[in-house]
Design a protein around this motif. Structure first.
Motif, mmCIF file in Angstrom:
data_model
loop_
_atom_site.group_PDB
_atom_site.id
_atom_site.type_symbol
_atom_site.label_atom_id
_atom_site.label_comp_id
_atom_site.label_asym_id
_atom_site.label_seq_id
_atom_site.Cartn_x
_atom_site.Cartn_y
_atom_site.Cartn_z
ATOM 1 N N GLY A 139 0.817 -1.206 0.000
ATOM 2 C CA GLY A 139 0.000 0.000 0.000
ATOM 3 C C GLY A 139 0.847 1.250 0.000
ATOM 4 N N THR A 140 0.232 2.358 0.387
ATOM 5 C CA THR A 140 0.934 3.634 0.374
ATOM 6 C C THR A 140 1.487 3.937 1.758
ATOM 7 O OG1 THR A 140 -1.077 4.847 0.858
ATOM 8 C CG2 THR A 140 -0.523 4.544 -1.457
ATOM 9 N N ARG A 141 2.473 4.790 1.776
ATOM 10 C CA ARG A 141 3.115 5.156 3.032
ATOM 11 C C ARG A 141 2.478 6.428 3.567
ATOM 12 N NH1 ARG A 141 9.233 4.844 4.232
ATOM 13 N NH2 ARG A 141 9.436 6.139 6.049
ATOM 14 N N SER A 142 2.103 6.429 4.809
ATOM 15 C CA SER A 142 1.573 7.635 5.426
ATOM 16 C C SER A 142 2.690 8.299 6.224
ATOM 17 C CB SER A 142 0.405 7.304 6.352
ATOM 18 O OG SER A 142 0.826 6.482 7.417
ATOM 19 N N LYS A 143 2.675 9.603 6.270
ATOM 20 C CA LYS A 143 3.739 10.337 6.966
ATOM 21 C C LYS A 143 3.467 10.319 8.458
ATOM 22 C CE LYS A 143 5.199 13.136 3.211
ATOM 23 N NZ LYS A 143 6.227 14.065 2.929
ATOM 24 N N LEU A 144 4.448 9.920 9.221
ATOM 25 C CA LEU A 144 4.356 9.916 10.673
ATOM 26 C C LEU A 144 5.533 10.697 11.230
ATOM 27 C CD1 LEU A 144 3.545 6.158 11.335
ATOM 28 C CD2 LEU A 144 1.996 8.074 11.558
ATOM 29 N N SER A 145 5.284 11.446 12.269
ATOM 30 C CA SER A 145 6.363 12.175 12.904
ATOM 31 C C SER A 145 7.227 11.202 13.691
ATOM 32 C CB SER A 145 5.802 13.244 13.843
ATOM 33 O OG SER A 145 5.175 12.625 14.951
ATOM 34 N N ARG A 146 8.404 11.653 14.030
ATOM 35 C CA ARG A 146 9.317 10.813 14.810
ATOM 36 C C ARG A 146 8.712 10.481 16.169
ATOM 37 N NH1 ARG A 146 15.473 12.586 14.727
ATOM 38 N NH2 ARG A 146 15.137 12.090 12.546
#
Length: 59
Positions: free
Chosen positions: A14-21
């Motif tokens: 699937g697609t990658r979702s942006k997550l903060s550190r």
């Protein structure tokens, strides 16, 4: 299927979702509640206590 990174797809998963550190480390937005974190911390403290007792008993 082309080898290019079209539409942000990384593969079959699937697609990658942006997550903060911080979110990756269990902070806000990480999907983990406060009760779960408290339980995990209690388990760690219990494990450390057991290791310390064993180390003191062998000496």
């Amino acid at each position: 299927m082309s080898k290019g990174n079209q539409d942000g797809m990384l593969g079959v998963g699937g697609t990658r979702s942006k997550l903060s550190r911080g979110a990756l480390r269990g902070g806000a937005g990480g999907g983990r509640g406060g009760a779960d974190r408290a339980r995990t911390q209690a388990q760690r403290q219990e494990l450390v206590r057991k290791f310390q007792e064993r180390a003191a008993g062998k000496g």
